[in-house]
Design a protein around this motif. Structure first.
Motif, PDB file in Angstrom:
ATOM      1  N   VAL A 123       0.859  -1.183   0.000  1.00 14.52           N
ATOM      2  CA  VAL A 123       0.000   0.000   0.000  1.00 14.52           C
ATOM      3  C   VAL A 123       0.895   1.232   0.000  1.00 14.52           C
ATOM      4  O   VAL A 123       1.911   1.275   0.705  1.00 14.52           O
ATOM      5  CB  VAL A 123      -0.928   0.023   1.234  1.00 14.52           C
ATOM      6  CG1 VAL A 123      -1.787   1.288   1.239  1.00 14.52           C
ATOM      7  CG2 VAL A 123      -1.805  -1.224   1.270  1.00 14.52           C
ATOM      8  N   CYS A 124       0.522   2.234  -0.805  1.00 10.60           N
ATOM      9  CA  CYS A 124       1.267   3.494  -0.824  1.00 10.60           C
ATOM     10  C   CYS A 124       0.292   4.657  -0.746  1.00 10.60           C
ATOM     11  O   CYS A 124      -0.667   4.718  -1.527  1.00 10.60           O
ATOM     12  CB  CYS A 124       2.084   3.614  -2.113  1.00 10.60           C
ATOM     13  SG  CYS A 124       2.945   5.201  -2.273  1.00 10.60           S
ATOM     14  N   ALA A 125       0.524   5.546   0.189  1.00 13.12           N
ATOM     15  CA  ALA A 125      -0.171   6.832   0.232  1.00 13.12           C
ATOM     16  C   ALA A 125       0.826   7.895  -0.207  1.00 13.12           C
ATOM     17  O   ALA A 125       1.962   7.922   0.277  1.00 13.12           O
ATOM     18  CB  ALA A 125      -0.686   7.135   1.633  1.00 13.12           C
ATOM     19  N   ALA A 126       0.429   8.736  -1.146  1.00  8.66           N
ATOM     20  CA  ALA A 126       1.297   9.812  -1.645  1.00  8.66           C
ATOM     21  C   ALA A 126       0.604  11.148  -1.405  1.00  8.66           C
ATOM     22  O   ALA A 126      -0.599  11.284  -1.652  1.00  8.66           O
ATOM     23  CB  ALA A 126       1.581   9.617  -3.133  1.00  8.66           C
ATOM     24  N   ARG A 185       3.386   2.125  -5.532  1.00 10.39           N
ATOM     25  CA  ARG A 185       3.996   3.446  -5.590  1.00 10.39           C
ATOM     26  C   ARG A 185       3.861   4.024  -6.990  1.00 10.39           C
ATOM     27  O   ARG A 185       3.579   5.206  -7.165  1.00 10.39           O
ATOM     28  CB  ARG A 185       5.465   3.377  -5.164  1.00 10.39           C
ATOM     29  CG  ARG A 185       6.071   4.745  -4.907  1.00 10.39           C
ATOM     30  CD  ARG A 185       7.463   4.637  -4.320  1.00 10.39           C
ATOM     31  NE  ARG A 185       7.439   4.034  -2.991  1.00 10.39           N
ATOM     32  CZ  ARG A 185       7.934   2.819  -2.709  1.00 10.39           C
ATOM     33  NH1 ARG A 185       8.519   2.100  -3.639  1.00 10.39           N
ATOM     34  NH2 ARG A 185       7.859   2.349  -1.492  1.00 10.39           N
ATOM     35  N   GLY A 186       4.080   3.179  -7.999  1.00 11.80           N
ATOM     36  CA  GLY A 186       3.904   3.634  -9.378  1.00 11.80           C
ATOM     37  C   GLY A 186       2.494   4.130  -9.634  1.00 11.80           C
ATOM     38  O   GLY A 186       2.283   5.189 -10.234  1.00 11.80           O
ATOM     39  N   GLN A 187       1.514   3.365  -9.157  1.00 15.31           N
ATOM     40  CA  GLN A 187       0.110   3.769  -9.331  1.00 15.31           C
ATOM     41  C   GLN A 187      -0.190   5.074  -8.592  1.00 15.31           C
ATOM     42  O   GLN A 187      -0.853   5.965  -9.120  1.00 15.31           O
ATOM     43  CB  GLN A 187      -0.821   2.687  -8.785  1.00 15.31           C
ATOM     44  CG  GLN A 187      -0.829   1.376  -9.544  1.00 15.31           C
ATOM     45  CD  GLN A 187      -1.771   0.390  -8.856  1.00 15.31           C
ATOM     46  OE1 GLN A 187      -2.951   0.675  -8.683  1.00 15.31           O
ATOM     47  NE2 GLN A 187      -1.245  -0.752  -8.439  1.00 15.31           N
ATOM     48  N   ALA A 188       0.299   5.167  -7.350  1.00 12.92           N
ATOM     49  CA  ALA A 188       0.013   6.352  -6.542  1.00 12.92           C
ATOM     50  C   ALA A 188       0.644   7.596  -7.149  1.00 12.92           C
ATOM     51  O   ALA A 188       0.005   8.651  -7.238  1.00 12.92           O
ATOM     52  CB  ALA A 188       0.503   6.144  -5.109  1.00 12.92           C
ATOM     53  N   PHE A 189       1.888   7.482  -7.580  1.00 12.86           N
ATOM     54  CA  PHE A 189       2.542   8.661  -8.121  1.00 12.86           C
ATOM     55  C   PHE A 189       2.056   9.015  -9.516  1.00 12.86           C
ATOM     56  O   PHE A 189       1.984  10.182  -9.874  1.00 12.86           O
ATOM     57  CB  PHE A 189       4.062   8.515  -8.048  1.00 12.86           C
ATOM     58  CG  PHE A 189       4.573   8.979  -6.718  1.00 12.86           C
ATOM     59  CD1 PHE A 189       5.071  10.251  -6.547  1.00 12.86           C
ATOM     60  CD2 PHE A 189       4.490   8.161  -5.609  1.00 12.86           C
ATOM     61  CE1 PHE A 189       5.492  10.696  -5.303  1.00 12.86           C
ATOM     62  CE2 PHE A 189       4.908   8.589  -4.363  1.00 12.86           C
ATOM     63  CZ  PHE A 189       5.415   9.861  -4.209  1.00 12.86           C
ATOM     64  N   ALA A 190       1.664   8.000 -10.292  1.00 13.00           N
ATOM     65  CA  ALA A 190       1.060   8.303 -11.593  1.00 13.00           C
ATOM     66  C   ALA A 190      -0.234   9.092 -11.383  1.00 13.00           C
ATOM     67  O   ALA A 190      -0.532  10.047 -12.111  1.00 13.00           O
ATOM     68  CB  ALA A 190       0.784   7.015 -12.359  1.00 13.00           C
ATOM     69  N   ALA A 191      -1.008   8.702 -10.372  1.00 10.95           N
ATOM     70  CA  ALA A 191      -2.251   9.414 -10.072  1.00 10.95           C
ATOM     71  C   ALA A 191      -1.974  10.794  -9.476  1.00 10.95           C
ATOM     72  O   ALA A 191      -2.763  11.731  -9.654  1.00 10.95           O
ATOM     73  CB  ALA A 191      -3.097   8.584  -9.106  1.00 10.95           C
ATOM     74  N   LEU A 192      -0.850  10.927  -8.776  1.00  9.63           N
ATOM     75  CA  LEU A 192      -0.511  12.202  -8.136  1.00  9.63           C
ATOM     76  C   LEU A 192       0.048  13.221  -9.128  1.00  9.63           C
ATOM     77  O   LEU A 192      -0.090  14.431  -8.921  1.00  9.63           O
ATOM     78  CB  LEU A 192       0.514  11.964  -7.020  1.00  9.63           C
ATOM     79  CG  LEU A 192       0.730  13.099  -6.019  1.00  9.63           C
ATOM     80  CD1 LEU A 192      -0.508  13.288  -5.152  1.00  9.63           C
ATOM     81  CD2 LEU A 192       1.940  12.810  -5.134  1.00  9.63           C
TER      82      LEU A 192
END
Length: 203
Positions: A123-126, A185-192
């Protein structure tokens, strides 16, 4: 408007991973890490959730540097351990950032757990915070299971023992590009990225 975006981490693997994602998507903004700014006292990660810790780190970075900042908090949640190690992932063995010890302890705790009950998720929160006070935080997860022996030398942390759903290679056996496309992390930062572009006026 700042031409620098601070990524609040000292982890070189994480910094490289996030630079790849952000620098190509937010033109004219250089992503720098904590090693690139004057030292400041970093508060302990006392949040009960990944999102709380990510916001805490980003707010602190803005407060001490005056730069817009991105921070993440991530970890491994294991079904058979009721979601642990969770926010304690980096210090599961009692020593922060000791990947071999953390992984060895986890595998020991799961030694008697049958394969069908070894489900887990990274799980990653960004979070992104600007000096003007704008804040955004989002969370993404990557499902898989914990294998019994580590495989692969790419990545860091629990990557060698995490087998993503639908794959036959662990996270540490994937290329950087594959991991960027699939990982929490890739998904979270792509969304961010679009949020960062919007907040920095580069969208």
């Amino acid at each position: 408007m700042s031409d620098r975006l601070l990524l609040a981490t000292r982890n070189p693997g994480k910094l490289a991973e996030l630079q790849r994602l952000l620098e190509s998507a937010v033109p004219g903004v250089a992503v720098v890490g904590l090693r690139d700014v004057p030292d400041y006292p970093e508060a302990p990660e006392t949040g009960a959730t990944f999102a709380e810790n990510a916001l805490l780190k980003a707010r602190e970075a803005v407060r001490y540097t005056g730069l817009p900042a991105v921070a993440d908090d991530s970890g491994l949640t294991v079904d058979a351990l009721n979601g642990m190690p969770g926010v304690l992932s980096a210090r599961w063995s009692g020593r922060h950032g000791d990947d071999p010890a953390n992984t060895a302890l986890l595998l020991g705790q799961l030694a008697d757990v049958p394969d069908e009950r070894r489900g887990a998720a990274f799980v990653c929160a960004a979070a992104v915070v600007t000096p003007e006070g704008a804040e955004r935080v989002l969370e993404r997860s990557w499902r898989g299971q914990v294998v019994r022996e580590g495989r692969g030398s790419n990545g860091f942390g629990y990557d060698p023992v995490f087998l993503p759903d639908g794959l036959e290679r662990t996270a540490a056996e994937l290329t950087a590009a594959e991991k960027d496309a699939l990982s929490h992390r890739g998904q979270a930062f792509a969304a961010l990225v679009p949020l960062v572009a919007e907040l920095l006026g580069r969208s």
